[in-house]
Design an enzyme around this catalytic site. Sequence first.
Site, PDB file in Angstrom:
ATOM      1  N   SER A 232       0.857  -1.177   0.000  1.00 45.73           N
ATOM      2  CA  SER A 232       0.000   0.000   0.000  1.00 45.73           C
ATOM      3  C   SER A 232       0.893   1.225   0.000  1.00 45.73           C
ATOM      4  CB  SER A 232      -0.892   0.018   1.246  1.00 45.73           C
ATOM      5  OG  SER A 232      -0.093   0.282   2.385  1.00 45.73           O
ATOM      6  N   LYS A 233       0.233   2.376  -0.094  1.00 47.59           N
ATOM      7  CA  LYS A 233       0.989   3.617  -0.054  1.00 47.59           C
ATOM      8  C   LYS A 233       1.732   3.733   1.293  1.00 47.59           C
ATOM      9  CE  LYS A 233       0.504   8.491  -0.587  1.00 47.59           C
ATOM     10  NZ  LYS A 233      -0.346   9.592  -0.153  1.00 47.59           N
TER      11      LYS A 233
END
Length: 290
Positions: A232-233
Amino acid sequence: MSNLPYRGRFAPSPTGPLHFGSLVTALASFLEARSQGGQWLIRIEDLDPLREPPEATGQILASLEAHGLFPDEPVRFQSRRHDAYQAAIDQLLDGGWAYRCQCSRKELQAHQGRHPNQCRNRKGMSDDRPYAIRFALEDEDCHWQDLLLGLQHQTVTAEVDDPVMLRKEGFYAYQLAVVVDDIDQGITDVVRGSDLLEMTAQQQQIFRALDARVPRWLHIPVILNDQGQKLSKQTHAPAIDNELPVQNLFRALSALGQKPPPALQSGSVESLLEWGQRNWRRDAIHLTSQ
Ligand code: GLU
């Protein structure tokens, strides 16, 4: 749901560029739809400008295109759908399915999720504090079938779990918008990451409160990095390299437990997707993450 023509979608929140984990989700939803002769849509869930770098939407769409994942209808943007979300909130408020809540997170924590201001009964509202709108869940032992994970059981606790529909800052929330658009777009099948599994029972209540039938769900395992964290970010997952679409798709198919012939690694995007569509086996998806 069963007699309706299949309509699936990929619905990313544009918090960053497409990474390998989101490519796997996009591919799974695409192949599920295509292998059943269904339609596949893209919906950008751009509801929260504070968490969304302005370039992310363009990056995601460019990556999907580079990987041959073309939708059957124009891309939908949730940022252009505020009227529909407001109409749904009005409908829920009118039907007694939603209520205004001025509680702070701290107050809720201090009361184990119960609302000290008795928000559900519209008591204790003061004019000068901003409010959120929450969905009024019903207590429920919810059983439903996931197309990959099988029978699911989730317990929904009224009041304590009530999800926000409109945030105090004025942003429409994911739990509302995802259901409103799945209904509006006639989505029959939702394929998404299992990080969203726990939302499903709540979403079923929102579907019903809006007088709609629930779709089928299929939750795929989330892809983990070497440290066992979800890509994920937040975990700094790198953007997918649009110059290497065949390699990326080959890896994504393998991550989904499919066994594309190695020769396809030197083929085209189209030939890989066509193979994926013809040979798609949902039951080959590994139930443990990579
Ligand atoms: N927009 C959500 C996300 O990116 C996914 C929505 C869904 O598939 O239900 O996490």
